[in-house]
Write a protein that holds these residues in place. Structure first.
Motif, short mmCIF file in Angstrom:
data_model
loop_
_atom_site.label_atom_id
_atom_site.label_comp_id
_atom_site.label_asym_id
_atom_site.label_seq_id
_atom_site.Cartn_x
_atom_site.Cartn_y
_atom_site.Cartn_z
N TYR A 79 0.83 -1.20 0.00
CA TYR A 79 0.00 0.00 0.00
C TYR A 79 0.87 1.26 0.00
O TYR A 79 0.56 2.24 -0.66
CB TYR A 79 -0.92 0.01 1.22
CG TYR A 79 -2.00 -1.04 1.16
CD1 TYR A 79 -3.08 -0.89 0.29
CD2 TYR A 79 -1.94 -2.17 1.95
CE1 TYR A 79 -4.07 -1.85 0.21
CE2 TYR A 79 -2.93 -3.14 1.89
CZ TYR A 79 -3.99 -2.97 1.02
OH TYR A 79 -4.96 -3.92 0.95
N ALA B 13 2.19 1.80 -3.40
CA ALA B 13 1.13 2.28 -4.29
C ALA B 13 0.85 3.76 -4.03
O ALA B 13 0.63 4.54 -4.96
CB ALA B 13 -0.13 1.46 -4.08
N SER B 14 0.86 4.15 -2.75
CA SER B 14 0.63 5.55 -2.42
C SER B 14 1.70 6.42 -3.04
O SER B 14 1.43 7.51 -3.55
CB SER B 14 0.65 5.75 -0.90
OG SER B 14 -0.37 5.03 -0.32
N ASP C 177 3.25 5.89 -5.67
CA ASP C 177 2.98 6.01 -7.11
C ASP C 177 1.73 6.83 -7.37
O ASP C 177 1.29 6.94 -8.52
CB ASP C 177 2.83 4.63 -7.74
CG ASP C 177 4.15 3.88 -7.73
OD1 ASP C 177 5.19 4.54 -7.56
OD2 ASP C 177 4.12 2.64 -7.88
N ALA D 278 -1.44 6.20 -6.19
CA ALA D 278 -2.70 5.46 -6.34
C ALA D 278 -3.71 5.90 -5.29
O ALA D 278 -3.35 6.08 -4.13
CB ALA D 278 -2.43 3.96 -6.21
N VAL E 24 -9.43 3.71 -4.51
CA VAL E 24 -10.11 2.78 -5.41
C VAL E 24 -9.08 1.89 -6.12
O VAL E 24 -9.23 0.67 -6.18
CB VAL E 24 -10.96 3.55 -6.46
CG1 VAL E 24 -11.59 2.57 -7.44
CG2 VAL E 24 -12.03 4.37 -5.75
N ARG E 25 -8.02 2.53 -6.62
CA ARG E 25 -7.00 1.74 -7.31
C ARG E 25 -6.30 0.79 -6.36
O ARG E 25 -5.99 -0.35 -6.72
CB ARG E 25 -5.98 2.67 -7.96
CG ARG E 25 -6.57 3.37 -9.16
CD ARG E 25 -5.53 3.74 -10.18
NE ARG E 25 -4.63 2.65 -10.49
CZ ARG E 25 -3.53 2.82 -11.23
NH1 ARG E 25 -3.22 4.02 -11.68
NH2 ARG E 25 -2.75 1.80 -11.51
N LYS E 26 -6.06 1.24 -5.14
CA LYS E 26 -5.43 0.35 -4.15
C LYS E 26 -6.32 -0.86 -3.90
O LYS E 26 -5.84 -1.98 -3.79
CB LYS E 26 -5.21 1.10 -2.83
CG LYS E 26 -4.00 1.99 -2.84
CD LYS E 26 -3.71 2.44 -1.42
CE LYS E 26 -3.21 3.85 -1.42
NZ LYS E 26 -3.23 4.45 -0.08
N MET F 37 -8.65 -2.11 -5.97
CA MET F 37 -8.74 -2.98 -7.16
C MET F 37 -7.44 -3.73 -7.42
O MET F 37 -7.45 -4.88 -7.85
CB MET F 37 -9.11 -2.14 -8.40
CG MET F 37 -10.50 -1.53 -8.37
SD MET F 37 -11.79 -2.72 -7.98
CE MET F 37 -11.78 -3.69 -9.50
N ASN F 38 -6.31 -3.06 -7.20
CA ASN F 38 -5.03 -3.66 -7.60
C ASN F 38 -4.29 -4.38 -6.47
O ASN F 38 -3.39 -5.17 -6.75
CB ASN F 38 -4.12 -2.61 -8.22
CG ASN F 38 -4.69 -2.09 -9.53
OD1 ASN F 38 -5.53 -2.75 -10.15
ND2 ASN F 38 -4.30 -0.90 -9.92
#
Lengths: 307, 316
Positions: free
Chosen positions: B205, B208-209, B211, B213, B216-218, B220-221
């Motif tokens: 996570y 992703a943050s 990047d 994200a 919602v994207r976190k 889904m992905n």
């Protein structure tokens, strides 16, 4: 907690001002607000979820005129134990104490039977290498998915021909024969987590399977045995279909059947007593829950138990 | 190796068979001895009854007269039996709407509770509690009272200007009431979701943050794929479970499946056919159809799971 490392700015939202995102760098105020929001939302949800249980308990203390009438507040000025007095009188000449005793006999029998048979069978699956083990294990897992309605009719016919209908045998025999594959599976999984060196060492010391099972495995399996006991007690206590099929004298009824009888005969005339009896029927489950909630909730998450 | 002395001594007194196979023989004996309770139960309470119920499903057995072979008659009659078709419809509605809603609630609350906060244990327990009592007769009685005419639900809704009357007597509302009852028991899958969420490494996570994200994207992905084995497990177990609802339906509908057959669940109709009408052959056919349907659904779940369930060892 993390005030030391907190920069003056609140959480950086744009990478341009702070290239490295650090989730710990939120200011304490933001944290407090977030935590307050969390608790407000969570408590509101808890209130919603627990409302039916609270309503039930509150209604059991209210006079009939206030249940389902205009006054649905959880608090009433006219709280009394009258409903419980009526409910304890029982139904059809059988006192509620008898129903309690019956439920208790069935539930304790279920616990003893399940713990014994499931742990013994699980030991074979988890710790002894013998031909056919894999095949039987697969079959046991398959019974987990099998709708048990497919077996109730022939089972009923057999017990009926053996003259065992209206006894507790049909309700208990499955417990002593590890018919709840679920508990066997749970114990197998648990035993597989115990180190194999234990058996090996015991074997070198001359212990046979009976000794290894009795003096090494069983004591180490306490957590699995506790969750099994709790759940088999509660499931047996709440079971409705089994007693509905097999019992037909009210003196032998456990609480769920007695409750149904109560509903059938009183309908809505004595709502208060009906709800008070529902509370009484759930009492052991609620007490168990309050005492063992840790084990119950953790047992579910580690072993995938169903409620 | 790790021969036990007792075994070695016995092997010494009868030296002909090699030690290894001696040991294997002993293990086989011990294995089957320990397995005995389960094995007996499996044969007497599962396999035996399954075979006889398959046989009975081709007969007109009524518990009193000897069963007479009637071939596929029961199965053919089923599809002309309006109450049977209704029970299929009722159960399907319940499974198709109730299970996803229950799982969605379970996942949502699990995600809400998945951060380290005070009172976590309390929240987990409070949300789990209904799962323990939801299928009991007591709760069915309470549900009936709460959703009845001028019960608290009715009154709560009329406060907002919605006047539905009682739900219990209204065939259009009973399914909603039953679905609410199952959704209310979201605690059991929630606790399993929580355990799954704990397994997801937090640095995923954080990366992703970094990047950029959003939530919602976190979800889904990261959350969805990482949690997919647990979602699969819950979906399968809850679906199979939902097909077997009985006690609440029986109590809420006074054992009749009313009003207008709107709570005539499959198992309730099976019970009525088998144990009120004593049409045990017919009920056996129903039981076997249920096994087949549940089997097919399980198979479909497993087949389709390959495309969306990711196990940690999978190549990306």
């Amino acid at each position: 907690m993390t005030t030391m490392a907190t920069p003056t700015q609140p959480a950086p939202t744009k990478p341009s001002t702070a290239p490295v995102y650090n989730p710990k760098s939120e200011s304490t105020t933001v944290k407090r607000i977030k935590s307050t929001i969390f608790h407000v939302v969570a408590l509101a949800l808890v209130a919603m979820v627990l409302y039916p249980a609270l309503w039930m308990i509150s209604a059991s203390f209210k006079p009939n005129s206030e249940i389902g009438g205009a006054n649905n507040a959880l608090w009433s000025a006219n709280f009394s134990f009258d409903n419980f007095v009526t409910a304890m009188e029982g139904i059809g000449g059988v006192s509620t104490l008898t129903f309690f005793t019956n439920s208790l006999i069935l539930a304790v029998g279920a616990v003893v039977g399940t713990v014994l048979s499931a742990s013994i069978s699980a030991y074979a699956f988890a710790r002894i290498n013998f031909p056919g083990r894999g095949l039987f294990f697969g079959m046991m897992i398959a019974t987990l998915l099998l709708p048990f309605h497919v077996v109730i009719i022939p089972q009923y016919i057999v017990f009926q021909q053996l003259g065992l209908v209206d006894t507790y045998v049909p309700l208990l025999i499955g417990k002593f024969l590890a018919a709840d594959a679920f508990f066997v599976f749970l114990m197998v999984q648990f035993m597989r987590g115990l180190p194999a060196e234990l058996d090996e060492a015991a074997r070198i010391d001359g212990a046979g399977h009976v000794r290894i099972f009795g003096s090494i495995m069983l004591p180490l399996m306490k957590p699995a045995l506790i969750s099994t006991s709790i759940f088999s007690f509660i499931w047996s206590w709440n079971d409705f279909l089994g007693p509905l099929l097999y019992l037909n004298t009210p003196e032998k009824y456990p609480l769920p059947l007695a409750l149904r009888l109560f509903v059938d005969q009183t309908q809505s005339s004595d709502y208060g007593a009906m709800i008070a009896m529902s509370v009484l029927a759930l009492l052991p489950v609620l007490v168990f829950f309050l005492v063992f909630q840790r084990y119950i909730v953790e047992g579910v998450s580690t072993q995938g138990l169903k409620g | 190796m790790t021969q036990s002395p007792t075994l070695s001594r016995r092997a010494a007194s009868a030296p002909t068979p090699p030690r290894k196979s001696r040991r294997r023989g002993a293990n086989t004996r011990a294995g089957y001895t320990f397995l005995l309770p389960w094995l007996l139960g499996f044969i007497a309470l599962t396999v035996g009854p399954m075979i006889s119920s398959l046989y009975l499903s081709f007969t007109n057995y009524n518990l009193f007269d000897a069963p007479k072979w009637i071939g596929f008659d029961n199965y053919l009659t089923l599809f002309q039996d309006e109450r049977f078709l209704q029970s299929v419809g009722v159960t399907m509605q319940y499974v198709v709407f109730g299970t996803p809603l229950k799982l969605a609630a379970a996942l949502a609350i699990a995600m809400l509770l998945n951060s380290k906060r005070k009172g976590q244990g309390f929240y987990r327990s409070a949300f789990y509690a209904p799962s323990l009592i939801g299928a009991s007769v007591s709760i069915a009685i309470v549900w009936k009272a709460m959703f009845g005419d001028s019960g608290p639900v009715d009154q709560g809704l009329s406060f907002f200007g919605i006047n539905l009357g009682g739900w219990v007597g209204n065939p259009n509302m009973t399914m909603g009431m039953m679905i609410l009852l199952t959704v209310w028991q979201f605690g059991a899958p929630m606790v399993i979701f929580l355990a799954g969420l704990k397994q997801i490494p937090t640095d995923l996570y954080e990366a992703a943050s970094m990047d950029g994200a959003g939530p919602v994207r976190k979800f889904m992905n990261i959350t969805w794929p990482m949690l997919s084995p647990v979602i699969f497990f819950n979906l399968l177990m809850e679906t199979i479970h939902a097909f077997q609802i009985f006690a609440s339906a029986y109590i809420i509908s006074n054992g009749e499946g009313g009003p207008a057959g709107s709570t005539l669940f499959y198992t309730l109709y099976l019970y009525l056919r088998g144990f009120s009408d004593f049409r045990m052959g017919y009920a056996s056919a129903m039981a076997w159809l249920l096994v087949i349907v549940v089997g097919i659904i399980t198979l479909i779940f497993f087949k389709t799971s390959k495309s969306w369930v990711h196990y940690s060892g999978d190549a990306k």
